[in-house]
Design a protein around this motif. Structure first.
Motif, PDB file in Angstrom:
ATOM      1  N   ASP A 268       0.826  -1.210   0.000  1.00 25.98           N
ATOM      2  CA  ASP A 268       0.000   0.000   0.000  1.00 25.98           C
ATOM      3  C   ASP A 268       0.857   1.255   0.000  1.00 25.98           C
ATOM      4  O   ASP A 268       0.403   2.326  -0.419  1.00 25.98           O
ATOM      5  CB  ASP A 268      -0.913   0.010   1.234  1.00 25.98           C
ATOM      6  CG  ASP A 268      -2.129  -0.891   1.080  1.00 25.98           C
ATOM      7  OD1 ASP A 268      -2.465  -1.235  -0.068  1.00 25.98           O
ATOM      8  OD2 ASP A 268      -2.735  -1.245   2.111  1.00 25.98           O
ATOM      9  N   ASN A 269       2.077   1.132   0.478  1.00 27.28           N
ATOM     10  CA  ASN A 269       2.983   2.276   0.540  1.00 27.28           C
ATOM     11  C   ASN A 269       4.028   2.269  -0.572  1.00 27.28           C
ATOM     12  O   ASN A 269       4.913   3.136  -0.596  1.00 27.28           O
ATOM     13  CB  ASN A 269       3.695   2.287   1.895  1.00 27.28           C
ATOM     14  CG  ASN A 269       2.764   2.625   3.036  1.00 27.28           C
ATOM     15  OD1 ASN A 269       2.509   3.791   3.300  1.00 27.28           O
ATOM     16  ND2 ASN A 269       2.234   1.605   3.695  1.00 27.28           N
ATOM     17  N   ILE A 270       3.946   1.301  -1.474  1.00 27.43           N
ATOM     18  CA  ILE A 270       4.939   1.170  -2.540  1.00 27.43           C
ATOM     19  C   ILE A 270       4.309   1.280  -3.918  1.00 27.43           C
ATOM     20  O   ILE A 270       4.849   1.937  -4.812  1.00 27.43           O
ATOM     21  CB  ILE A 270       5.694  -0.176  -2.403  1.00 27.43           C
ATOM     22  CG1 ILE A 270       6.536  -0.177  -1.122  1.00 27.43           C
ATOM     23  CG2 ILE A 270       6.575  -0.443  -3.622  1.00 27.43           C
ATOM     24  CD1 ILE A 270       7.240  -1.488  -0.845  1.00 27.43           C
ATOM     25  N   ASP A 271       3.184   0.607  -4.126  1.00 26.94           N
ATOM     26  CA  ASP A 271       2.545   0.637  -5.440  1.00 26.94           C
ATOM     27  C   ASP A 271       1.032   0.633  -5.266  1.00 26.94           C
ATOM     28  O   ASP A 271       0.515   0.522  -4.150  1.00 26.94           O
ATOM     29  CB  ASP A 271       3.008  -0.537  -6.306  1.00 26.94           C
ATOM     30  CG  ASP A 271       2.610  -1.898  -5.741  1.00 26.94           C
ATOM     31  OD1 ASP A 271       1.397  -2.207  -5.738  1.00 26.94           O
ATOM     32  OD2 ASP A 271       3.497  -2.661  -5.293  1.00 26.94           O
ATOM     33  N   PHE A 272       0.321   0.726  -6.371  1.00 25.89           N
ATOM     34  CA  PHE A 272      -1.131   0.746  -6.342  1.00 25.89           C
ATOM     35  C   PHE A 272      -1.736  -0.515  -6.962  1.00 25.89           C
ATOM     36  O   PHE A 272      -2.903  -0.541  -7.321  1.00 25.89           O
ATOM     37  CB  PHE A 272      -1.671   1.990  -7.059  1.00 25.89           C
ATOM     38  CG  PHE A 272      -1.510   3.250  -6.262  1.00 25.89           C
ATOM     39  CD1 PHE A 272      -2.384   3.552  -5.222  1.00 25.89           C
ATOM     40  CD2 PHE A 272      -0.483   4.124  -6.536  1.00 25.89           C
ATOM     41  CE1 PHE A 272      -2.232   4.709  -4.481  1.00 25.89           C
ATOM     42  CE2 PHE A 272      -0.320   5.283  -5.798  1.00 25.89           C
ATOM     43  CZ  PHE A 272      -1.199   5.583  -4.764  1.00 25.89           C
ATOM     44  N   GLY A 273      -0.939  -1.564  -7.093  1.00 26.37           N
ATOM     45  CA  GLY A 273      -1.473  -2.818  -7.570  1.00 26.37           C
ATOM     46  C   GLY A 273      -1.266  -3.070  -9.050  1.00 26.37           C
ATOM     47  O   GLY A 273      -0.674  -2.267  -9.772  1.00 26.37           O
ATOM     48  N   VAL A 274      -1.777  -4.202  -9.496  1.00 23.13           N
ATOM     49  CA  VAL A 274      -1.625  -4.665 -10.872  1.00 23.13           C
ATOM     50  C   VAL A 274      -2.661  -3.984 -11.771  1.00 23.13           C
ATOM     51  O   VAL A 274      -3.855  -3.926 -11.426  1.00 23.13           O
ATOM     52  CB  VAL A 274      -1.801  -6.196 -10.951  1.00 23.13           C
ATOM     53  CG1 VAL A 274      -1.664  -6.686 -12.391  1.00 23.13           C
ATOM     54  CG2 VAL A 274      -0.796  -6.896 -10.042  1.00 23.13           C
ATOM     55  N   PHE A 275      -2.234  -3.467 -12.912  1.00 25.43           N
ATOM     56  CA  PHE A 275      -3.126  -2.842 -13.887  1.00 25.43           C
ATOM     57  C   PHE A 275      -4.352  -3.725 -14.114  1.00 25.43           C
ATOM     58  O   PHE A 275      -4.240  -4.938 -14.330  1.00 25.43           O
ATOM     59  CB  PHE A 275      -2.358  -2.621 -15.193  1.00 25.43           C
ATOM     60  CG  PHE A 275      -3.177  -2.129 -16.343  1.00 25.43           C
ATOM     61  CD1 PHE A 275      -4.005  -1.027 -16.215  1.00 25.43           C
ATOM     62  CD2 PHE A 275      -3.099  -2.762 -17.577  1.00 25.43           C
ATOM     63  CE1 PHE A 275      -4.751  -0.570 -17.288  1.00 25.43           C
ATOM     64  CE2 PHE A 275      -3.838  -2.314 -18.659  1.00 25.43           C
ATOM     65  CZ  PHE A 275      -4.666  -1.213 -18.518  1.00 25.43           C
ATOM     66  N   LEU A 276      -5.523  -3.113 -14.076  1.00 19.63           N
ATOM     67  CA  LEU A 276      -6.768  -3.880 -14.187  1.00 19.63           C
ATOM     68  C   LEU A 276      -6.884  -4.612 -15.518  1.00 19.63           C
ATOM     69  O   LEU A 276      -7.461  -5.698 -15.598  1.00 19.63           O
ATOM     70  CB  LEU A 276      -7.972  -2.959 -13.974  1.00 19.63           C
ATOM     71  CG  LEU A 276      -8.168  -2.472 -12.526  1.00 19.63           C
ATOM     72  CD1 LEU A 276      -9.224  -1.378 -12.467  1.00 19.63           C
ATOM     73  CD2 LEU A 276      -8.556  -3.642 -11.628  1.00 19.63           C
ATOM     74  N   GLY A 277      -6.340  -4.039 -16.588  1.00 25.31           N
ATOM     75  CA  GLY A 277      -6.350  -4.738 -17.874  1.00 25.31           C
ATOM     76  C   GLY A 277      -5.551  -6.021 -17.814  1.00 25.31           C
ATOM     77  O   GLY A 277      -5.949  -7.055 -18.374  1.00 25.31           O
ATOM     78  N   THR A 278      -4.412  -5.977 -17.131  1.00 29.12           N
ATOM     79  CA  THR A 278      -3.610  -7.187 -16.946  1.00 29.12           C
ATOM     80  C   THR A 278      -4.358  -8.207 -16.117  1.00 29.12           C
ATOM     81  O   THR A 278      -4.294  -9.420 -16.391  1.00 29.12           O
ATOM     82  CB  THR A 278      -2.274  -6.825 -16.268  1.00 29.12           C
ATOM     83  OG1 THR A 278      -1.550  -5.931 -17.113  1.00 29.12           O
ATOM     84  CG2 THR A 278      -1.435  -8.057 -16.012  1.00 29.12           C
ATOM     85  N   GLN A 279      -5.071  -7.756 -15.096  1.00 33.28           N
ATOM     86  CA  GLN A 279      -5.861  -8.695 -14.294  1.00 33.28           C
ATOM     87  C   GLN A 279      -6.944  -9.369 -15.130  1.00 33.28           C
ATOM     88  O   GLN A 279      -7.224 -10.562 -14.962  1.00 33.28           O
ATOM     89  CB  GLN A 279      -6.483  -7.978 -13.098  1.00 33.28           C
ATOM     90  CG  GLN A 279      -5.468  -7.518 -12.064  1.00 33.28           C
ATOM     91  CD  GLN A 279      -6.131  -6.993 -10.803  1.00 33.28           C
ATOM     92  OE1 GLN A 279      -6.930  -7.689 -10.172  1.00 33.28           O
ATOM     93  NE2 GLN A 279      -5.809  -5.766 -10.432  1.00 33.28           N
ATOM     94  N   GLU A 280      -7.561  -8.618 -16.043  1.00 38.07           N
ATOM     95  CA  GLU A 280      -8.565  -9.221 -16.932  1.00 38.07           C
ATOM     96  C   GLU A 280      -7.934 -10.308 -17.803  1.00 38.07           C
ATOM     97  O   GLU A 280      -8.518 -11.378 -18.009  1.00 38.07           O
ATOM     98  CB  GLU A 280      -9.215  -8.144 -17.801  1.00 38.07           C
ATOM     99  CG  GLU A 280     -10.150  -7.218 -17.044  1.00 38.07           C
ATOM    100  CD  GLU A 280     -11.337  -7.971 -16.453  1.00 38.07           C
ATOM    101  OE1 GLU A 280     -11.990  -8.733 -17.194  1.00 38.07           O
ATOM    102  OE2 GLU A 280     -11.607  -7.796 -15.255  1.00 38.07           O
ATOM    103  N   ALA A 281      -6.733 -10.046 -18.308  1.00 43.43           N
ATOM    104  CA  ALA A 281      -6.033 -11.068 -19.087  1.00 43.43           C
ATOM    105  C   ALA A 281      -5.702 -12.273 -18.213  1.00 43.43           C
ATOM    106  O   ALA A 281      -5.797 -13.430 -18.657  1.00 43.43           O
ATOM    107  CB  ALA A 281      -4.762 -10.485 -19.701  1.00 43.43           C
TER     108      ALA A 281
END
Length: 400
Positions: A268-281
């Motif tokens: 939470d203090n380093i990044d904002f997570g995996v791109f949602l488009g990548t998660q869909e893939a």
């Protein structure tokens, strides 16, 4: 004196040999050699067409460009839970026992920062994947080798670890199927591993990035198949190798809620997570794994067979890997790992990684990655064979 803008901890990260091999490859190309890169385990195939189409369609959606959240989308986590039950028969709570990651390296590199303090220690497989030690170096955690030997099937002997070591260890990492050793472990082994973790009060961390890349009918298990394992264990999985999604950077961790919560708090203090488009893939890939499988293992099993058989025909008796995309090849007598890796590259253009890049007990081996076509692998094996027939060992030195 000019200010030095470089942290001392960077000197403790990973192995410099990877950068050195990259330099050897540049030299070889400059010398006119056709380089066959069997050093880095980067898949040479793209994801399935359905996965690529899913990513492309997602990228056209305006809603995927918001901050995704470090835990992963609900749909991705629910799909992971369904895939995990389909593959391993294990029920997971997608809201507390699944965490999306930018590949397993993301989670492995951040784990020690999330669950240890400087001065703690961890057991790492030797030989083992170098990023395990890199995460500890950044966190100020002592790395203690967990010896793996061919005589014991490259499985650790937990009873041989002194109690004084167990007393200061916070977690231990296991990796089966193993990079670089290319061996597997069965459920009986994981029962012993979970028992050892319970008895000694340590977290068991299992890197299962190659779970879908075993050969000859083998189906590697999950440590979470052991009843109650989630009390003392987490497991990392990757879509990089199993679904040829290395460049999109997506994986996940499953298991112990407290540990996953700690990793998420750090991220939470380093990044904002995996791109949602990548998660869909990733969702599409996991759904294909359940309902429209295109097993990647078959590709690498064929490559293994042609490469290993050609090397053997050329006179180098290398063992056939049980899994992964790597061949762990014993170095012929008279050579060190680094000597033969460099000599083969400069002499033939075939790049490999010296075994000691993976730990002290990797000396005497080199790792070759099956990341070229069958024709190129046959050509690489032929070149290596001719080289070994015509080149005398340099003679090992004390500093090798």
């Amino acid at each position: 004196m000019a200010q030095q803008w470089r942290s001392q901890r960077l000197n403790r990260l990973g192995s410099a040999i990877f950068a050195e091999v990259a330099e050897w490859k540049r030299e070889a190309r400059n010398n006119g050699l056709d380089v066959i890169s069997l050093d880095i385990g980067s898949p040479d195939q793209p994801p399935a067409e359905k996965v690529r189409a899913s990513l492309a369609a997602a990228c056209e959606r305006p809603d995927v460009y918001r901050y995704p959240g470090t835990e992963g989308s609900v749909r991705f986590r629910e799909t992971v839970a369904k895939w995990f039950h389909h593959r391993f028969g294990v029920e997971l709570d997608p809201y507390g026992e699944v965490l999306a990651l930018m590949g397993t390296q993301d989670g492995l590199a951040h784990l020690a920062l999330a669950i240890t303090d400087p001065g703690d220690a961890a057991l790492l497989p030797d030989p083992g994947y170098p990023v395990y030690g890199a995460g500890l170096a950044v966190a100020g955690v002592e790395a203690i080798p967990l010896p793996l030997s061919a005589e014991n099937g490259y499985l650790p002997d937990f009873d041989a670890v002194p109690q004084t070591v167990w007393d200061k260890v916070k977690f231990m990492i296991l990796n089966y199927p193993s990079n670089p050793l290319s061996v597997t472990a069965d459920l009986a082994f994981f029962e012993r591993a979970v028992d050892a973790a319970r008895r000694h009060g340590v977290l068991l961390v299992h890197d299962n990035a190659y779970s879908e890349m075993a050969f000859d009918g083998l189906r590697p298990p999950s440590v979470l198949e052991i009843p109650g394992a989630a009390d003392v264990a987490i497991e990392f999985h990757s879509l990089s190798k199993s679904f040829h999604m290395a460049g999109t950077r997506i994986g996940f961790a499953v298991g112990n809620r407290q540990v996953l919560s700690a990793v998420r708090a750090l991220k939470d203090n380093i990044d904002f997570g995996v791109f949602l488009g990548t998660q869909e893939a990733g969702i599409t890939a996991l759904e294909m794994g359940m309902y429209d499988p295109q097993p990647v293992a078959a590709l690498y099993e064929k490559r293994r067979d042609v490469f290993v058989n050609t090397l053997r025909h050329q006179g180098w008796k290398v063992p056939a890997p049980q899994a992964t995309m790597f061949v762990w090849a014993p170095v012929p007598e008279g050579w060190s790992s680094r000597q033969i890796s460099r000599a083969i590259l400069t002499g033939t253009g075939v790049a490999s990684i010296p075994g000691n890049a993976f730990g002290e007990r990797g000396e005497g081996y080199i790792r070759l990655a099956l990341v070229e076509s069958e024709d190129r692998l046959i050509e690489a094996a032929r070149r290596i064979g001719e080289f070994l027939k015509t080149t005398e060992p340099l003679g090992r030195t004390d500093h090798e």
